[in-house]
Design an enzyme around this catalytic site. Sequence first.
Site, PDB file in Angstrom:
ATOM      1  N   ASN A  49     -16.633 -99.065 -93.384  1.00 37.19           N
ATOM      2  CA  ASN A  49     -17.223 -98.675 -94.668  1.00 37.19           C
ATOM      3  C   ASN A  49     -16.802 -99.701 -95.719  1.00 37.19           C
ATOM      4  O   ASN A  49     -15.629 -99.776 -96.074  1.00 37.19           O
ATOM      5  CB  ASN A  49     -16.730 -97.267 -95.026  1.00 37.19           C
ATOM      6  CG  ASN A  49     -17.316 -96.756 -96.334  1.00 37.19           C
ATOM      7  OD1 ASN A  49     -17.925 -97.513 -97.097  1.00 37.19           O
ATOM      8  ND2 ASN A  49     -17.122 -95.481 -96.594  1.00 37.19           N
TER       9      ASN A  49
ATOM     10  N   CYS B  45     -19.254 -95.965-103.500  1.00 37.68           N
ATOM     11  CA  CYS B  45     -20.130 -96.362-102.387  1.00 37.68           C
ATOM     12  C   CYS B  45     -21.611 -96.377-102.768  1.00 37.68           C
ATOM     13  O   CYS B  45     -22.416 -97.039-102.110  1.00 37.68           O
ATOM     14  CB  CYS B  45     -19.909 -95.449-101.188  1.00 37.68           C
ATOM     15  SG  CYS B  45     -18.229 -95.561-100.551  1.00 37.68           S
TER      16      CYS B  45
ATOM     17  N   HIS C  90     -26.132 -96.034 -96.282  1.00 35.07           N
ATOM     18  CA  HIS C  90     -24.728 -96.383 -96.476  1.00 35.07           C
ATOM     19  C   HIS C  90     -24.017 -96.247 -95.136  1.00 35.07           C
ATOM     20  O   HIS C  90     -24.257 -95.294 -94.387  1.00 35.07           O
ATOM     21  CB  HIS C  90     -24.120 -95.437 -97.520  1.00 35.07           C
ATOM     22  CG  HIS C  90     -22.646 -95.619 -97.689  1.00 35.07           C
ATOM     23  ND1 HIS C  90     -22.069 -96.859 -97.822  1.00 35.07           N
ATOM     24  CD2 HIS C  90     -21.627 -94.721 -97.744  1.00 35.07           C
ATOM     25  CE1 HIS C  90     -20.766 -96.713 -97.951  1.00 35.07           C
ATOM     26  NE2 HIS C  90     -20.464 -95.429 -97.905  1.00 35.07           N
TER      27      HIS C  90
HETATM   28  O1  UT7 Z   1     -18.164 -93.761 -98.288  1.00 33.50           O
HETATM   29  C1  UT7 Z   1     -17.902 -92.552 -98.913  1.00 33.50           C
HETATM   30  C2  UT7 Z   1     -18.273 -91.476 -98.045  1.00 33.50           C
HETATM   31  N1  UT7 Z   1     -17.233 -91.224 -97.069  1.00 33.50           N
HETATM   32  C3  UT7 Z   1     -17.576 -90.656 -95.967  1.00 33.50           C
HETATM   33  O2  UT7 Z   1     -18.747 -90.444 -95.741  1.00 33.50           O
HETATM   34  C4  UT7 Z   1     -16.516 -90.180 -95.002  1.00 33.50           C
HETATM   35  C5  UT7 Z   1     -16.876 -88.804 -94.547  1.00 33.50           C
HETATM   36  N2  UT7 Z   1     -15.989 -88.251 -93.580  1.00 33.50           N
HETATM   37  C6  UT7 Z   1     -15.904 -88.708 -92.300  1.00 33.50           C
HETATM   38  O3  UT7 Z   1     -16.519 -89.691 -91.948  1.00 33.50           O
HETATM   39  C7  UT7 Z   1     -15.096 -87.907 -91.320  1.00 33.50           C
HETATM   40  O4  UT7 Z   1     -14.768 -86.662 -91.886  1.00 33.50           O
HETATM   41  C8  UT7 Z   1     -13.781 -88.603 -90.875  1.00 33.50           C
HETATM   42  C9  UT7 Z   1     -14.132 -89.789 -89.976  1.00 33.50           C
HETATM   43  C10 UT7 Z   1     -13.003 -89.076 -92.077  1.00 33.50           C
HETATM   44  C11 UT7 Z   1     -12.944 -87.640 -90.051  1.00 33.50           C
HETATM   45  O5  UT7 Z   1     -13.689 -87.128 -88.959  1.00 33.50           O
HETATM   46  P1  UT7 Z   1     -13.700 -85.546 -88.672  1.00 33.50           P
HETATM   47  O6  UT7 Z   1     -14.448 -85.351 -87.434  1.00 33.50           O
HETATM   48  O7  UT7 Z   1     -14.180 -84.874 -89.928  1.00 33.50           O
HETATM   49  O8  UT7 Z   1     -12.178 -85.284 -88.377  1.00 33.50           O
HETATM   50  P2  UT7 Z   1     -11.171 -84.333 -89.167  1.00 33.50           P
HETATM   51  O9  UT7 Z   1     -10.898 -84.839 -90.537  1.00 33.50           O
HETATM   52  O10 UT7 Z   1     -11.669 -82.941 -89.010  1.00 33.50           O
HETATM   53  O11 UT7 Z   1      -9.876 -84.543 -88.283  1.00 33.50           O
HETATM   54  C12 UT7 Z   1      -9.813 -84.151 -86.917  1.00 33.50           C
HETATM   55  C13 UT7 Z   1      -8.418 -84.441 -86.407  1.00 33.50           C
HETATM   56  C14 UT7 Z   1      -7.305 -83.968 -87.322  1.00 33.50           C
HETATM   57  O12 UT7 Z   1      -6.283 -83.444 -86.547  1.00 33.50           O
HETATM   58  P3  UT7 Z   1      -6.132 -81.839 -86.377  1.00 33.50           P
HETATM   59  O13 UT7 Z   1      -5.972 -81.325 -87.778  1.00 33.50           O
HETATM   60  O14 UT7 Z   1      -7.417 -81.392 -85.740  1.00 33.50           O
HETATM   61  O15 UT7 Z   1      -4.943 -81.725 -85.516  1.00 33.50           O
HETATM   62  C15 UT7 Z   1      -6.822 -85.239 -88.002  1.00 33.50           C
HETATM   63  O16 UT7 Z   1      -5.461 -85.180 -88.367  1.00 33.50           O
HETATM   64  O17 UT7 Z   1      -8.238 -85.856 -86.275  1.00 33.50           O
HETATM   65  C16 UT7 Z   1      -7.016 -86.257 -86.903  1.00 33.50           C
HETATM   66  N3  UT7 Z   1      -7.150 -87.616 -87.397  1.00 33.50           N
HETATM   67  C17 UT7 Z   1      -6.958 -88.689 -86.620  1.00 33.50           C
HETATM   68  N4  UT7 Z   1      -6.608 -88.819 -85.323  1.00 33.50           N
HETATM   69  C18 UT7 Z   1      -6.511 -90.052 -84.805  1.00 33.50           C
HETATM   70  C19 UT7 Z   1      -7.518 -88.046 -88.626  1.00 33.50           C
HETATM   71  N5  UT7 Z   1      -7.548 -89.388 -88.658  1.00 33.50           N
HETATM   72  C20 UT7 Z   1      -7.214 -89.816 -87.427  1.00 33.50           C
HETATM   73  C21 UT7 Z   1      -7.094 -91.087 -86.848  1.00 33.50           C
HETATM   74  N6  UT7 Z   1      -6.735 -91.147 -85.538  1.00 33.50           N
HETATM   75  N7  UT7 Z   1      -7.328 -92.226 -87.523  1.00 33.50           N
END
Ligand code: UT7
Length: 323
Positions: A280, A113, A250
Amino acid sequence: MIRSVVRGIGSALPRRIMKNADFEGMVETSDEWIAQRTGIRQRHIAADDETTASLGEAAARAALDNAGLTPADIDLIVLATSTPNNTFPATAVEIQNRLGMRHGFAFDMQAVCSGFVYAVTTADLYIKGGLAKRVLVIGSETFSRILDWSDRSTCVLFGDGAGALVLEAAEGQGTIADRGVLAASLRSDGTHKDKLYVDGGPSTTGTVGHLKMEGREVFKHAVGMITDVIEDVFTQADISADDLDWFVPHQANKRIIDASAKKLGIPEDKAVVTVHLHGNTSAASVPLALSAAVADGRIKKGDLVMLEAMGGGFTWGAVLVRW
Ligand code: UT7
């Protein structure tokens, strides 16, 4: 002194738009979850006949048109991509061929990225070193081809697209008032490899592989890394957030953009956000956001613009450009 000045900009997107709701029958997710957690509402997905090379070529042609130049005027093509058409030759060379160029040279840069920020910095050094006078800097990606479409934690986040700049050598005074690339800060740290990587490659599995990400872990590091390199650029250029006209980050997650801007003291209305439109797009994300803000008249000649990116590796970096 020699400065690398932006002479033109262009972009290209696949025809097909995929909305958040289109995922609802595929994986357990919702428009609401995706929009709230990331800001993403839609992304473009490449058809079989749309590749990193074809999108990169289209963005390059748009940038050349915008600059009032032709491929004959270009000495070097630097393509930032992690999704090349082939393992080799470099997709940049394929784009060179598609543009009908039989002169100059072309190569790919792989910093995921952060690729476009690395590529602008590299092109600037080739221009300052006298090896090139006009450079096409392209970010082009087809991340849809390396996604695991059954993994809801990654497949909803990424999209395809391309953006390009023409950078041109021009005489500057060596001050912050000059147009062109003014300062840059690049970093990488391989200890974070397992947090964001593709589980395949020519020298390991012999396959292309799929993207794997521990999103929460990446998120935890992102804001600190982004703000560190931007503060380094502020110090190098002896400016503060107040001097910036535009912040072009980004486009991975609106929450990361908001938190970074807040920590740096950059007002929300100076941040260019396109993540809702494109998701992204990795190395294409910064030039796509730049293209949108130039096209709608926000970024104008003479504006001071901070670009930043952070991604797999980890890699991260920031570049200050006077438009
Ligand atoms: O370009 C390179 C750089 N990349 C990034 O900058 C990405 C950085 N990370 C992020 O943007 C965020 O961490 C995410 C968008 C990937 C995830 O958001 P989050 O607020 O950190 O959520 P999380 O990973 O803590 O997940 C929260 C919950 C989980 O369920 P439990 O464990 O709380 O029961 C996940 O399983 O959301 C669940 N989950 C989803 N639910 C519905 C994960 N993906 C999804 C989804 N739909 N697509």
